[in-house]
Scaffold this active site. Structure first.
Site, PDB file in Angstrom:
ATOM      1  N   LYS A 198      78.606  94.334  94.427  1.00 52.04           N
ATOM      2  CA  LYS A 198      77.231  94.245  93.948  1.00 52.04           C
ATOM      3  C   LYS A 198      76.694  92.857  94.268  1.00 52.04           C
ATOM      4  O   LYS A 198      77.208  91.849  93.786  1.00 52.04           O
ATOM      5  CB  LYS A 198      77.205  94.487  92.440  1.00 52.04           C
ATOM      6  CG  LYS A 198      75.821  94.382  91.829  1.00 52.04           C
ATOM      7  CD  LYS A 198      75.857  94.768  90.364  1.00 52.04           C
ATOM      8  CE  LYS A 198      74.492  94.654  89.729  1.00 52.04           C
ATOM      9  NZ  LYS A 198      74.531  94.966  88.299  1.00 52.04           N
ATOM     10  N   LYS A 251      76.058  98.068  96.473  1.00 57.77           N
ATOM     11  CA  LYS A 251      74.702  97.971  95.958  1.00 57.77           C
ATOM     12  C   LYS A 251      74.080  96.639  96.283  1.00 57.77           C
ATOM     13  O   LYS A 251      74.764  95.629  96.088  1.00 57.77           O
ATOM     14  CB  LYS A 251      74.817  98.140  94.444  1.00 57.77           C
ATOM     15  CG  LYS A 251      73.587  97.950  93.654  1.00 57.77           C
ATOM     16  CD  LYS A 251      73.944  98.061  92.206  1.00 57.77           C
ATOM     17  CE  LYS A 251      72.677  97.787  91.429  1.00 57.77           C
ATOM     18  NZ  LYS A 251      72.922  97.682  90.035  1.00 57.77           N
TER      19      LYS A 251
HETATM   20  C1  PBG Z   1      72.874  95.803  85.574  1.00 55.49           C
HETATM   21  C2  PBG Z   1      72.292  96.674  86.591  1.00 55.49           C
HETATM   22  C3  PBG Z   1      71.282  96.324  87.480  1.00 55.49           C
HETATM   23  C4  PBG Z   1      71.040  97.447  88.268  1.00 55.49           C
HETATM   24  C5  PBG Z   1      71.899  98.465  87.835  1.00 55.49           C
HETATM   25  N1  PBG Z   1      72.677  97.957  86.811  1.00 55.49           N
HETATM   26  C6  PBG Z   1      70.439  95.131  87.596  1.00 55.49           C
HETATM   27  C7  PBG Z   1      70.971  93.788  87.717  1.00 55.49           C
HETATM   28  O1  PBG Z   1      72.145  93.562  88.005  1.00 55.49           O
HETATM   29  O2  PBG Z   1      70.174  92.886  87.490  1.00 55.49           O
HETATM   30  C8  PBG Z   1      70.028  97.483  89.364  1.00 55.49           C
HETATM   31  C9  PBG Z   1      69.535  98.792  89.757  1.00 55.49           C
HETATM   32  C10 PBG Z   1      68.285  98.785  90.521  1.00 55.49           C
HETATM   33  O3  PBG Z   1      67.707  97.756  90.901  1.00 55.49           O
HETATM   34  O4  PBG Z   1      67.813  99.901  90.776  1.00 55.49           O
HETATM   35  N2  PBG Z   1      73.321  96.455  84.483  1.00 55.49           N
END
Ligand code: PBG
Length: 328
Positions: A198, A251
């Site tokens: 991520k 992601k």
């Molecule tokens: C954090 C989380 C995020 C997303 C999914 N889970 C955001 C972040 O890390 O700030 C992002 C998903 C998206 O942008 O569609 N729990």
């Protein structure tokens, strides 16, 4: 006699193109994210301005939205919660009657094995400071003390009936901690879908409005990955595989197709790609302006993600594509 390659031969008719098509998007490849409000009220639909077509939903409206999507062929959802109260330790994340726990029970009661309910495990929606882990006095995001809370969150989701738990916090060792907690409580067959790779991405902007989870101070760069790094993705993915992850998430998706391909070639685990909120917002905005054909661009971007090597895709377009019958 031609002495050159006649690639057009196989493109001459629709049937030939279908016969030689290498990649296909199937309805069951898609996972639809939903944002659920902790509220006793009914009929609440709060549109998310940076994600046209998406909304924060009261539990009854979640059920209604899921029902429409399931009828159209949706097989899996991933849930994000918006608690009424936030605190320093993110209690709402692991409360037995927290919003995700309640929404999960409700969906499982209704759908049983016909719908996979995947739950996101993270503290950021539940902490007043908006970080994904506990904060020290000095503002450092603490790794090891956070693990216990993530494990508790996973357990509470498991007890609510979640089919898959998906830790997204990016703390080191959380997959091992969650696996151990689940196994100790008898959930040996509950899969972990880990957000192993991520990146610290500007493409999460709209989600932070949607989930009210923007950090109040600093950023997430001490735990989420640097966009420039490819070898680090392998290290993260391999570490999570060893810790017991069953499915790995990469992601964002679109800007990281090389990473998806790399991991596809190196690891044998199923891979999920998350087409995140910013990727959704860009396509929606251009579509609304008439600059691109929204459906065509959406299908092409999802196909690209699949072709890169994703087995499944988390996308905010999932429900709409199915309801419009665009996946055959
Ligand atoms: C954090 C989380 C995020 C997303 C999914 N889970 C955001 C972040 O890390 O700030 C992002 C998903 C998206 O942008 O569609 N729990």
């Amino acid at each position: 006699m031609s002495e050159f390659f006649r690639g057009r031969r196989l493109r001459m008719t629709q049937r030939l193109r279908e016969l030689t098509r290498e990649t296909e998007l199937r309805p069951k490849d898609l996972i639809m994210p939903y944002f659920v409000l902790e509220t006793e009220e009914k009929d609440l639909v709060r549109p998310i301005s940076s994600m046209p077509g998406q909304a924060q939903l009261s539990p009854d409206m979640l059920e209604a939205a899921v029902e429409r999507a399931v009828r159209a062929g949706l097989g899996a959802v991933i849930l994000f919660g918006l608690p009424v109260k936030k605190d320093a330790v993110g209690s709402g994340a692991y409360a037995e009657d927290g919003i995700i726990q309640r929404a999960t029970r409700r969906l499982k009661e209704r759908y049983g094995q016909d719908l996979l309910v995947i739950t996101d495990i993270c503290l950021c929606e539940y902490t007043a400071h908006g970080h994904c882990g506990l904060l020290s006095q000095e503002g450092e995001v603490l790794n090891d003390p956070t693990l216990e809370l993530l494990a508790q969150t996973a357990l509470s989701h498991a007890r609510a009936g979640a089919d898959v738990v998906a830790p997204s916090d990016m703390m080191d060792g959380r997959t091992a901690a969650i696996r151990e907690a689940l196994d100790d409580s008898g959930f040996v067959n509950l899969p972990i879908m880990s957000y192993a790779v991520k990146y610290a991405s500007a493409f999460y902007g709209p989600f932070r409005e949607a989930a009210a989870s923007a950090p109040k101070c600093g950023d997430r760069k001490s735990y989420q990955m640097d966009s420039a790094n490819r070898l680090e993705a392998r290290r993260e993915a391999e570490a999570d595989a060893l810790e017991g992850a069953d499915i790995l998430i990469i992601k964002p998706a679109g800007p990281y197709l090389d990473i998806i391909r790399d991991l596809r070639e190196r690891l044998d685990l199923p891979l999920a790609a998350y087409q995140v909120s910013g990727e959704y917002a860009l396509i929606k905005a251009a579509g609304a302006n008439g600059w691109v054909d929204e459906s065509a661009v959406t299908l092409e971007s999802l196909l690209g993600i699949k072709r890169a090597g994703a087995d499944m895709i988390i996308s905010y377009f999932s429900a709409d594509l199915l309801q419009k019958g665009l996946l055959g």
